[in-house]
Design a protein around this motif. Structure first.
Motif, PDB file in Angstrom:
ATOM      1  N   THR A 189      11.735  81.429  34.187  1.00 25.86           N
ATOM      2  CA  THR A 189      13.105  82.311  34.246  1.00 25.86           C
ATOM      3  C   THR A 189      13.786  81.834  35.023  1.00 25.86           C
ATOM      4  OG1 THR A 189      12.445  84.278  33.051  1.00 25.86           O
ATOM      5  CG2 THR A 189      14.833  84.389  33.378  1.00 25.86           C
ATOM      6  N   HIS A 190      14.843  81.364  34.611  1.00 21.24           N
ATOM      7  CA  HIS A 190      15.934  80.529  35.795  1.00 21.24           C
ATOM      8  C   HIS A 190      17.447  80.677  34.981  1.00 21.24           C
ATOM      9  CE1 HIS A 190      14.742  77.453  32.302  1.00 21.24           C
ATOM     10  NE2 HIS A 190      15.950  76.748  32.865  1.00 21.24           N
ATOM     11  N   MET A 191      18.492  80.144  35.736  1.00 16.73           N
ATOM     12  CA  MET A 191      19.645  80.035  36.036  1.00 16.73           C
ATOM     13  C   MET A 191      19.737  78.281  35.855  1.00 16.73           C
ATOM     14  SD  MET A 191      22.947  81.248  37.789  1.00 16.73           S
ATOM     15  CE  MET A 191      22.343  82.841  37.465  1.00 16.73           C
ATOM     16  N   ASP A 192      20.930  78.027  35.324  1.00  8.60           N
ATOM     17  CA  ASP A 192      21.370  76.794  34.601  1.00  8.60           C
ATOM     18  C   ASP A 192      22.286  76.882  35.310  1.00  8.60           C
ATOM     19  OD1 ASP A 192      18.707  74.678  34.518  1.00  8.60           O
ATOM     20  OD2 ASP A 192      19.157  76.480  32.499  1.00  8.60           O
ATOM     21  N   ARG A 252      23.686  79.320  32.042  1.00  8.63           N
ATOM     22  CA  ARG A 252      22.719  79.837  31.194  1.00  8.63           C
ATOM     23  C   ARG A 252      22.203  81.052  31.822  1.00  8.63           C
ATOM     24  NH1 ARG A 252      22.177  75.507  28.389  1.00  8.63           N
ATOM     25  NH2 ARG A 252      21.173  74.589  29.799  1.00  8.63           N
ATOM     26  N   VAL A 253      21.182  81.402  31.595  1.00  6.67           N
ATOM     27  CA  VAL A 253      20.110  81.942  32.067  1.00  6.67           C
ATOM     28  C   VAL A 253      19.527  81.473  30.587  1.00  6.67           C
ATOM     29  CG1 VAL A 253      18.352  83.172  32.328  1.00  6.67           C
ATOM     30  CG2 VAL A 253      20.722  83.756  33.835  1.00  6.67           C
ATOM     31  N   SER A 265      17.478  83.255  26.043  1.00  8.62           N
ATOM     32  CA  SER A 265      18.778  82.681  26.462  1.00  8.62           C
ATOM     33  C   SER A 265      19.996  83.898  26.186  1.00  8.62           C
ATOM     34  CB  SER A 265      18.840  81.542  25.896  1.00  8.62           C
ATOM     35  OG  SER A 265      19.742  81.376  25.114  1.00  8.62           O
ATOM     36  N   VAL A 266      20.915  83.368  27.890  1.00  7.56           N
ATOM     37  CA  VAL A 266      22.621  83.760  28.309  1.00  7.56           C
ATOM     38  C   VAL A 266      22.663  82.962  28.239  1.00  7.56           C
ATOM     39  CG1 VAL A 266      23.668  85.691  29.131  1.00  7.56           C
ATOM     40  CG2 VAL A 266      20.995  86.428  28.272  1.00  7.56           C
TER      41      VAL A 266
END
Length: 104
Positions: free
Chosen positions: A62-65, A54-55, A36-37
């Motif tokens: 793998t997704h971006m929030d 967040r990714v 997580s980033v």
């Protein structure tokens, strides 16, 4: 198998808020399967962390929030941990502006 690798980085300041990036990866630091980033700032009044974007690899992909939108807004991305870090190092001001526009 290596243990979790974690670090934080100061991204910069925008409108009086210092934005930070927290990176978590396991098991292999250089090519983690799970990571997580997260971009966030610390609220001065409560001293709590306010996440803005967040990714991560939770939910099986793998997704971006983009946390300034509906929590169900998960944008699939084809990034590894290093591409996510590079993305946020470059574009964190965009997310800070969008978060402030949505939440003040």
């Amino acid at each position: 198998m290596a243990g979790p690798q974690n670090f934080e980085d100061n991204l910069g300041t925008w409108r009086g808020r210092t934005y930070l990036m927290a990176v978590r990866g396991t098991p292999d630091y250089f090519d983690p399967d799970d990571f997580s980033v997260n971009v966030y700032y610390k609220d001065a009044a409560t001293e709590s962390s306010i996440d803005i974007a967040r990714v991560d690899t939770s939910h099986g992909y793998t997704h971006m929030d983009r946390l300034f939108r509906d929590p169900k807004d998960k944008k699939p991305v084809d990034w590894d941990i290093w591409e996510a870090i590079d993305h946020f190092e470059e574009y964190w001001p965009r997310y800070a502006k969008q978060f402030e526009k949505s939440w003040g």
